[in-house]
Design an enzyme around this catalytic site. Structure first.
Site, short mmCIF file in Angstrom:
data_model
loop_
_atom_site.label_atom_id
_atom_site.label_comp_id
_atom_site.label_asym_id
_atom_site.label_seq_id
_atom_site.Cartn_x
_atom_site.Cartn_y
_atom_site.Cartn_z
N LYS A 56 0.84 -1.21 0.00
CA LYS A 56 0.00 0.00 0.00
C LYS A 56 0.88 1.27 0.00
O LYS A 56 2.10 1.18 0.12
CB LYS A 56 -0.95 -0.04 1.20
CG LYS A 56 -1.82 -1.30 1.27
CD LYS A 56 -2.81 -1.38 0.11
CE LYS A 56 -3.41 -2.76 -0.09
NZ LYS A 56 -4.39 -3.18 0.89
C1 LIG Z 1 -5.41 -4.18 1.34
C2 LIG Z 1 -6.86 -3.97 1.29
C3 LIG Z 1 -7.68 -4.25 2.39
C4 LIG Z 1 -7.21 -4.94 3.62
O1 LIG Z 1 -6.13 -4.35 4.23
P1 LIG Z 1 -5.15 -5.24 5.16
O2 LIG Z 1 -4.29 -4.21 5.80
O3 LIG Z 1 -4.41 -6.16 4.26
O4 LIG Z 1 -6.00 -5.96 6.14
C5 LIG Z 1 -9.04 -3.94 2.27
N1 LIG Z 1 -9.55 -3.40 1.15
C6 LIG Z 1 -8.78 -3.14 0.08
C7 LIG Z 1 -9.42 -2.51 -1.12
C8 LIG Z 1 -7.42 -3.43 0.11
O5 LIG Z 1 -6.68 -3.20 -0.98
#
Ligand SMILES: *Cc1c(COP(=O)(O)O)cnc(C)c1O
Length: 379
Positions: free
Chosen positions: A183
């Site tokens: 991210k």
């Molecule tokens: C990464 C992601 C999540 C979940 O986040 P985590 O930190 O991996 O639990 C939820 N929604 C979207 C759209 C994502 O890309």
């Protein structure tokens, strides 16, 4: 063999490592001072009144749904194309995810489809800022306000993105972020919810800490050991090591966003010359976060292109299968094909090309050349 150019990757430097090591030498490994400092940094950057840090983006989604009181019998509208966690969070609360279709040009939740899915049981809408592009919150607010329900954002892709001059984190009633390594910034695992609502923020602080009404700082102030658990919460706390990393990464976000945008513009320009490849539409008045760079490949060619590129060790990916087509959703919850025709059709065409801050313009050129070769002679 490993993928030489992955679709996404974190970037860490010595200052990140030192920030974490400093915490390891301090008195507080968790629920210490860095949690609030990280929350303040994110709240200030996005322009929200409050931020509540938790242990993952998934925990952030769950926490915000609990805060608005989603429970058994409640429907929550989510886009068909997203990571499964968006819909799973509704299930954690005993609610029912209702899948709405997307716009095939940008893969963003379609307001028309949302309007079609509204029922008296609809409790909230979760929009997803797919690939880092903020959803159409103005159109979605028209619907949410008309029905007196909450508009929530899954901005796990979009920290630093904006639409109409407002940043992700301030575009919806509550917004969830993720700090997973792929991210925009990372804390290893981690997440956050931003909001302007003080009551919801304090409810979320309680939910992340077992549903206990006071925290250790408040008890210290009142010189008491006494605490009460007033609802069923979770241990969704984030550590100070993670928050130190997050704070350190936040400083780099503006430069990283600029870099992602430059690489994306380079892709856009080079792909104009490549037949059978269409980048997703980017709207006016949008500052794209470019977590992902996604293209559509002409009908029937995507799987062959995916295979050819992986063989050339280019880390292409597909984001995402419509959530309700996962075996769990079909076999345990009774969802089936045909629910969101646009999402199902576009799922066959989409391809995520590598995009991360460690890449150079030369890497983009290499990916596009590989894409061109893979497509050569296919149609
Ligand atoms: C990464 C992601 C999540 C979940 O986040 P985590 O930190 O991996 O639990 C939820 N929604 C979207 C759209 C994502 O890309």
């Amino acid at each position: 063999m490993g993928i030489k150019l992955p679709y996404g990757k974190q970037q860490l430097d010595e200052s990140d490592i030192e920030a974490v090591v400093d915490v390891l030498r301090s008195d507080w490994l968790t629920t210490g001072p860095l949690v609030a400092r990280f929350e303040e940094a994110v709240a200030e950057m996005v322009g929200a009144g409050y931020a509540v840090a938790v242990s993952s983006g998934t925990a952030a989604l769950h926490t915000m749904l609990a805060a608005v009181g989603v429970g058994s019998g409640d429907e929550v509208i989510v886009p068909a194309i997203t990571f499964a966690a968006t819909a799973n969070a509704v299930l954690y609360q005993g609610g029912t995810p209702v899948f709405a279709d997307i716009d095939e040009r940008d893969l963003i939740l379609s307001p028309e489809s949302v309007r079609d899915r509204m029922t008296p049981a609809t409790k909230a809408i979760i929009a997803v800022d797919y690939a880092g592009q903020p959803a159409d919150y103005r159109a979605l607010y028209d619907i949410a306000n008309a029905h007196g329900i909450q508009l929530l954002a899954d901005a796990c892709h979009a920290l630093g993105g904006a639409r109409g001059g407002q940043k992700c984190g301030a575009l919806a009633d509550l917004t969830a972020f993720s700090f997973h390594p792929v991210k925009p910034i990372t804390t290893g695992e981690g997440g956050m919810v931003t909001t302007d609502d003080a009551v919801l923020a304090s409810r979320m602080r309680r939910f992340r800490n077992h549903g206990i009404a006071t925290d250790h700082v408040e008890r210290e102030k009142d010189r008491t050991w006494f605490y009460e658990m007033v609802e069923l919460g979770h241990n969704y706390r984030i550590t100070d090591m993670q928050c130190a990393l997050g704070l350190s990464q936040m400083k780099k976000l503006p430069v990283w966003l600029a870099k992602r945008r430059t690489l994306a513009t380079h892709y856009d320009r080079l792909l104009e010359e490549v037949k059978n490849v269409t980048p997703l539409k980017v709207h006016d008045h949008v500052e794209h976060g470019y977590h992902l760079y996604v293209v559509r490949i002409a009908r029937g060619l995507r799987n062959a292109v995916f295979k050819a590129m992986r063989e050339s060790v280019i880390g292409v990916h597909v984001h995402y299968i419509p959530v309700y087509l996962h075996p769990y959703y079909q076999q345990h919850l009774g969802f089936s094909k045909g629910l969101c025709p646009v999402a199902e059709r576009v799922y066959d065409d989409i391809l995520t090309l590598p995009l991360h801050t460690g890449m150079t313009p030369g890497d983009v050129e290499r990916v596009v050349e590989c894409l061109r070769c893979s497509l050569d002679g296919m149609d």
